[in-house]
Design a protein around this motif. Structure first.
Motif, short mmCIF file in Angstrom:
data_model
loop_
_atom_site.label_atom_id
_atom_site.label_comp_id
_atom_site.label_asym_id
_atom_site.label_seq_id
_atom_site.Cartn_x
_atom_site.Cartn_y
_atom_site.Cartn_z
N LEU A 1 0.77 -1.42 0.00
CA LEU A 1 -0.02 0.05 0.06
C LEU A 1 0.84 1.03 0.29
N CYS A 2 2.00 1.40 0.62
CA CYS A 2 2.66 2.46 0.88
C CYS A 2 3.41 2.72 -0.58
N GLN A 3 3.73 1.55 -1.38
CA GLN A 3 4.17 1.62 -2.77
C GLN A 3 3.39 2.52 -3.48
N ALA A 4 1.90 2.07 -3.55
CA ALA A 4 1.07 2.75 -4.35
C ALA A 4 0.74 4.16 -3.74
N ALA A 5 0.86 4.33 -2.54
CA ALA A 5 0.70 5.76 -2.00
C ALA A 5 1.88 6.58 -2.49
N GLY A 6 3.10 6.15 -2.48
CA GLY A 6 4.37 6.79 -3.10
C GLY A 6 4.07 7.10 -4.46
N LEU A 7 3.52 6.34 -5.21
CA LEU A 7 3.21 6.62 -6.80
C LEU A 7 2.30 7.72 -6.66
N ALA A 8 1.10 7.68 -6.08
CA ALA A 8 0.14 8.75 -6.08
C ALA A 8 0.83 10.17 -5.49
N VAL A 9 1.54 9.94 -4.59
CA VAL A 9 2.21 11.27 -4.16
C VAL A 9 3.30 11.77 -5.16
N ALA A 10 3.90 10.93 -5.81
CA ALA A 10 4.97 11.34 -6.84
C ALA A 10 4.11 11.99 -7.95
N ILE A 11 3.21 11.52 -8.54
CA ILE A 11 2.28 11.93 -9.74
C ILE A 11 1.64 13.21 -9.41
N SER A 12 0.87 13.07 -8.30
CA SER A 12 0.30 14.43 -7.92
C SER A 12 1.11 15.83 -7.39
N GLY A 13 1.78 15.31 -6.64
CA GLY A 13 2.76 16.51 -6.18
C GLY A 13 3.67 17.06 -7.30
N SER A 14 4.23 16.22 -8.19
CA SER A 14 5.21 16.84 -9.31
C SER A 14 4.35 17.43 -10.25
N LEU A 15 3.01 16.91 -10.69
CA LEU A 15 2.26 17.56 -11.61
C LEU A 15 1.86 19.16 -11.05
N LEU A 16 1.40 19.20 -9.90
CA LEU A 16 1.04 20.50 -9.23
C LEU A 16 2.33 21.48 -9.38
N ALA A 17 3.37 20.88 -8.72
CA ALA A 17 4.36 21.60 -8.94
C ALA A 17 4.94 22.26 -10.08
N GLY A 18 4.78 21.34 -11.13
CA GLY A 18 5.21 21.61 -12.66
C GLY A 18 3.92 22.69 -13.14
N LEU A 19 2.82 22.51 -12.87
CA LEU A 19 1.74 23.62 -13.28
C LEU A 19 2.38 25.13 -12.57
N LEU A 20 2.72 25.11 -11.58
CA LEU A 20 3.05 26.31 -10.80
C LEU A 20 4.35 26.88 -11.39
N THR A 21 5.31 25.94 -11.80
CA THR A 21 6.54 26.32 -12.45
C THR A 21 6.33 26.89 -13.80
N GLY A 22 5.47 25.96 -14.50
CA GLY A 22 5.25 26.45 -16.07
C GLY A 22 4.41 28.09 -15.96
N ALA A 23 3.65 28.42 -15.04
CA ALA A 23 2.94 29.61 -14.88
C ALA A 23 4.31 30.49 -14.79
N VAL A 24 5.48 30.23 -13.96
CA VAL A 24 6.13 31.33 -13.46
C VAL A 24 7.13 31.43 -14.96
N LEU A 25 7.04 30.55 -15.82
CA LEU A 25 8.07 30.84 -17.27
C LEU A 25 7.13 31.46 -18.11
N ARG A 26 6.06 31.85 -17.87
CA ARG A 26 5.18 33.00 -18.82
C ARG A 26 5.49 34.25 -18.53
N LEU A 27 6.33 34.46 -17.55
CA LEU A 27 6.66 36.23 -17.19
C LEU A 27 7.26 36.69 -18.28
N PRO A 28 7.15 38.09 -18.68
CA PRO A 28 7.44 38.64 -19.87
C PRO A 28 9.12 38.56 -19.78
N CYS A 29 9.97 38.65 -18.71
CA CYS A 29 11.15 38.70 -18.80
C CYS A 29 11.65 37.28 -19.07
N LEU A 30 10.96 36.20 -19.11
CA LEU A 30 11.25 35.04 -19.62
C LEU A 30 10.76 34.43 -20.92
#
Length: 464
Positions: A394-423
């Motif tokens: 169950l912990c292996q499955a939980a780790g998979l869920a945390v990796a996917i959801s956490g990284s996807l959310l963090a990636g969306l926020l980082t991608g929003a930062v990349l839209r800044l005009p100076c970048l």
């Protein structure tokens, strides 16, 4: 689309890199030191043996990241120089940044950060996540944007690894969950947020040529040869490391053969796709990481390698076009097919392997199923022994869920930062083109063949 900023390639990049390196020099001068040599002869011998056992594997990983991965990205015919150079830049930048963060978080004692080869190795693992993630946006991003991705992703990776390995006690010695799945969905999140809902047609410079495909395939072969070192380097020396090497070789051999079979069957004329070979041959190495040191029969490693190759090839053929059409998701290098799909398969296999192995073994032998090694903490090992096979699965499955959801959310926020005009990202006409960032010799005397007057004007504007 945002107007390209000449300051980014000409001013912002050297300025930011220069300030970073100066700050790093000050940090190292004030806080970083090497461990003191041991005065005991037995301890000195142990340190020497550890060095000689780790450093050859460390060298293999260096070749993988600098040469193998760099060449793998050269499938874009007019972007090979940029792909190699930016990959090299990100390795060094991300490793140094990870050393600082790791030192402050885990190795800061009595006002000093103690540095050794193991710290450098784990810092490079953090850099690997960045190299994988930027594959989703390769060619349509500036070096400034890539550095922002690295700056954001490294601390998020360290937090994710702590949550998955230390807190949840997930067993993942080869980084299937913590590295491959995390970096894949982080990169996809960045791509989605950066490019939005716009449909991007095929760029005329995206189409590989025989020469660029050949260079990329050479990169694949280098990665294939050295991949067992990447998986086994953090295993406990002895049986666990021996199993990891053997399982990785079997899985990658099966994935290489299966890729050729699947690629040929999917083409109406029976010919092989270079893109399938460049990626599917490595899928077994991605999937095997979570189970590499587990006591399982050799046929399991072969089966996992074959299944991961099939998933990768089918992903390139069917899933990538579907995601682009239905969700307008851009994945330039197909990281979802090489790292995402095989990674999920490997994570599921780790849970199954733990359950299956526990049914036919006594408690005294169950510890061999997945010994606490590499990046698994002692706390995680105690938790695993306490919770049993079902709880660990169950912990292996939980780790998979945390990796996917956490990284996807963090990636969306980082991608929003990349839209800044100076970048602002490069103009579409000059995407996938080395001439935007490098001084090409052919341009000294005459315009580069195959370029329009508009492209030459935009290139000159960027160099002002």
């Amino acid at each position: 689309m945002a107007t390209p900023s000449p300051a980014c390639p000409r001013r912002l990049l050297p300025l930011s890199l220069g300030l970073f390196q100066v700050a790093l020099l000050l940090f190292f001068a004030l806080f970083v030191t090497y461990d003191k040599p041991s005065a005991q002869a037995e301890d000195a011998s142990s340190v020497a043996n550890q060095l000689y056992s780790i450093y050859p594997l460390f060298q293999d990983i260096q070749v993988m990241l600098v040469v193998g991965l760099g060449l793998l990205l050269t499938f874009l015919p007019r972007y090979g120089l940029s792909a190699l150079a930016h990959n090299f830049l990100l390795i060094n930048f991300s490793t140094q940044w990870a050393l600082v963060l790791q030192g402050l978080l885990h190795h800061f004692h009595h006002g000093q950060v103690h540095l050794d080869l193991h710290n450098l190795l784990t810092a490079e693992f953090a850099a690997v996540t960045v190299l994988i993630s930027v594959g989703a946006v390769l060619g349509r991003t500036s070096p400034c944007q890539l550095l922002v991705v690295a700056t954001c992703e490294v601390p998020i990776y360290l937090a994710s690894e702590w949550a998955i390995i230390t807190h949840l006690g997930v067993l993942d010695v080869g980084g299937t969950i913590t590295i491959h799945i995390f970096s894949c969905y982080f990169g996809l999140g960045v791509s989605k947020a950066l490019f939005g809902a716009a449909r991007w047609p095929l760029h005329p410079k995206e189409t590989p040529t025989p020469r660029s495909d050949l260079l990329s395939l050479v990169g694949t072969l280098i990665l294939w040869v050295f991949w067992p070192s990447f998986v086994a380097v953090l295993c406990q020396p002895g049986d666990a490391q021996h199993r990891a090497i053997l399982n990785t070789l079997l899985a990658m051999s099966a994935s290489a053969v299966t890729t050729m079979v699947a690629s040929s069957l999917l083409e109406s004329d029976g010919k092989l796709s270079p893109g399938h070979l460049q990626n599917g041959s490595l899928a077994g190495g991605v999937a095997i990481g979570a189970v590499a040191d587990m006591a399982m029969p050799p046929v399991a490693a072969l089966a996992l390698g074959s299944l991961s190759a099939i998933a990768c090839v089918l992903g390139f053929r069917f899933l990538t076009p579907l995601l682009a059409r239905k969700f307008t998701l851009q994945d330039q290098c197909g990281i979802h097919n090489l790292h995402g799909l095989p990674g999920i398969l490997g994570a599921v296999a780790s849970a199954v392997a733990i359950l299956v192995a526990s049914e036919g073994t006594s408690g005294s032998h169950f510890s061999q199923v997945s010994p606490v090694a590499g990046n698994a903490s002692e706390a995680g090992g105690e938790q695993w022994r306490d919770r049993g096979a079902g709880g660990q699965a169950l912990c292996q499955a939980a780790g998979l869920a945390v990796a996917i959801s956490g990284s996807l959310l963090a990636g969306l926020l980082t991608g929003a930062v990349l839209r800044l005009p100076c970048l602002a990202r490069p103009p579409e006409q000059l995407c996938f083109d080395d001439s935007l960032y490098f001084k090409i010799e052919d341009q000294a005397g005459s315009p580069e063949p195959g370029r329009t007057a508009e492209e030459r004007a935009l290139a000159l504007k960027e160099q002002v």
